[in-house]
Design an enzyme around this catalytic site. Sequence first.
Site, PDB file in Angstrom:
ATOM      1  N   ASP A 219       0.836  -1.208   0.000  1.00 54.87           N
ATOM      2  CA  ASP A 219       0.000   0.000   0.000  1.00 54.87           C
ATOM      3  C   ASP A 219       0.867   1.253   0.000  1.00 54.87           C
ATOM      4  O   ASP A 219       1.973   1.250   0.538  1.00 54.87           O
ATOM      5  CB  ASP A 219      -0.906  -0.023   1.245  1.00 54.87           C
ATOM      6  CG  ASP A 219      -2.038   0.980   1.149  1.00 54.87           C
ATOM      7  OD1 ASP A 219      -2.303   1.490   0.049  1.00 54.87           O
ATOM      8  OD2 ASP A 219      -2.654   1.262   2.197  1.00 54.87           O
TER       9      ASP A 219
ATOM     10  N   ASN B  37     -10.640  -2.787  -6.062  1.00 57.46           N
ATOM     11  CA  ASN B  37      -9.856  -1.929  -6.975  1.00 57.46           C
ATOM     12  C   ASN B  37     -10.516  -1.749  -8.344  1.00 57.46           C
ATOM     13  O   ASN B  37     -10.162  -0.830  -9.087  1.00 57.46           O
ATOM     14  CB  ASN B  37      -8.429  -2.477  -7.167  1.00 57.46           C
ATOM     15  CG  ASN B  37      -7.532  -2.310  -5.967  1.00 57.46           C
ATOM     16  OD1 ASN B  37      -6.564  -3.046  -5.786  1.00 57.46           O
ATOM     17  ND2 ASN B  37      -7.821  -1.339  -5.110  1.00 57.46           N
TER      18      ASN B  37
HETATM   19  C1  FPP Z   1      -1.867   0.193  -3.307  1.00 54.86           C
HETATM   20  O1  FPP Z   1      -1.453   1.526  -3.442  1.00 54.86           O
HETATM   21  C2  FPP Z   1      -1.397  -0.606  -4.413  1.00 54.86           C
HETATM   22  C3  FPP Z   1      -2.194  -1.168  -5.364  1.00 54.86           C
HETATM   23  C4  FPP Z   1      -3.641  -1.012  -5.365  1.00 54.86           C
HETATM   24  C5  FPP Z   1      -1.658  -1.960  -6.467  1.00 54.86           C
HETATM   25  C6  FPP Z   1      -0.386  -2.692  -6.213  1.00 54.86           C
HETATM   26  C7  FPP Z   1       0.370  -2.726  -7.473  1.00 54.86           C
HETATM   27  C8  FPP Z   1       1.713  -2.714  -7.590  1.00 54.86           C
HETATM   28  C9  FPP Z   1       2.617  -2.776  -6.449  1.00 54.86           C
HETATM   29  C10 FPP Z   1       2.395  -2.587  -8.925  1.00 54.86           C
HETATM   30  C11 FPP Z   1       2.105  -3.619  -9.942  1.00 54.86           C
HETATM   31  C12 FPP Z   1       2.032  -5.009  -9.437  1.00 54.86           C
HETATM   32  C13 FPP Z   1       2.744  -6.065  -9.909  1.00 54.86           C
HETATM   33  C14 FPP Z   1       2.503  -7.408  -9.363  1.00 54.86           C
HETATM   34  C15 FPP Z   1       3.783  -5.922 -10.935  1.00 54.86           C
HETATM   35  P1  FPP Z   1      -2.561   2.662  -3.522  1.00 54.86           P
HETATM   36  O2  FPP Z   1      -2.718   3.019  -4.946  1.00 54.86           O
HETATM   37  O3  FPP Z   1      -3.813   2.247  -2.834  1.00 54.86           O
HETATM   38  O4  FPP Z   1      -1.828   3.786  -2.710  1.00 54.86           O
HETATM   39  P2  FPP Z   1      -2.504   4.949  -1.850  1.00 54.86           P
HETATM   40  O5  FPP Z   1      -3.276   4.286  -0.740  1.00 54.86           O
HETATM   41  O6  FPP Z   1      -1.330   5.727  -1.344  1.00 54.86           O
HETATM   42  O7  FPP Z   1      -3.370   5.732  -2.780  1.00 54.86           O
END
Ligand code: FPP
Length: 250
Positions: A27, A75
């Site tokens: 996250d 998501n």
């Molecule tokens: C949470 O950060 C992350 C995600 C919803 C997606 C995770 C994806 C990756 C780490 C990159 C691609 C994955 C792979 C397997 C190559 P957020 O967007 O919710 O962050 P925030 O809470 O700060 O907005």
Amino acid sequence: MNSSDDFAAEAGLDPARLPAHVAIIMDGNGRWAKKRMLNRVKGHEKGADTVRMAVRASRELGIAALTLYAFSTENWQRPETEISALMTLLKRFLKSEKQEMLDNNIRLNVIGEMERLPGSVTSLLEETMQASENNSGMVLNLALSYGARSEIVRMVRQLSALVAAGTLSPEAIDEKMVSNHLYTRDIPDPDLLIRTSGEMRISNFLLWQIAYSEIHITDTLWPDFNREEFIEILKDYQGRDRRFGNVKTP
Ligand code: FPP
């Protein structure tokens, strides 16, 4: 000692007491980007580099299973542009890491509603899962379109269909049978659950499987999470007293 034991010992870890299964709620990509006045997608891109680090470090240290929460059922509500960027990053990751997974004896597995993903993603996932199916060094479990409640509903439907067909008696349903009808059926429950970015939430992740997991929440945003911190968290885990509801034996 095998080479993983060497890596773990060099890092100051006891190779015999590593968690067999580490699960991570990745996250903070969006906040990482926002702090730099960048588009959220830049945060996901940097986050994908951290995914590479986590896979490599887990394999080197000798962790048997790594589960990464890459895309939740919730998501799907994000803007279309962000979903599409995440799918593109996933495809890029699969293409660039396939050979490394094969060279390092890593088996790819997906947990979640794979059928909801775009065909171009599913075909790459299927190809990599098939190519790596006999690998035994580590399982990399990608949680994609994953939600624990939906996983539990799916399990209940499967078991009730068997009951309705008369092939299963309700009394025969036990914890093992429930576990065997979840996406994670062939993987032990996580010993350690890590969440980055400081949020004190489980966010519909592995609700059944984390019953006795040790939880570690770090304020570090996922794109900034590095190998050194990962090792420090593993050291902290090794210092914990896991009693599974029992009392400590003298
Ligand atoms: C949470 O950060 C992350 C995600 C919803 C997606 C995770 C994806 C990756 C780490 C990159 C691609 C994955 C792979 C397997 C190559 P957020 O967007 O919710 O962050 P925030 O809470 O700060 O907005």
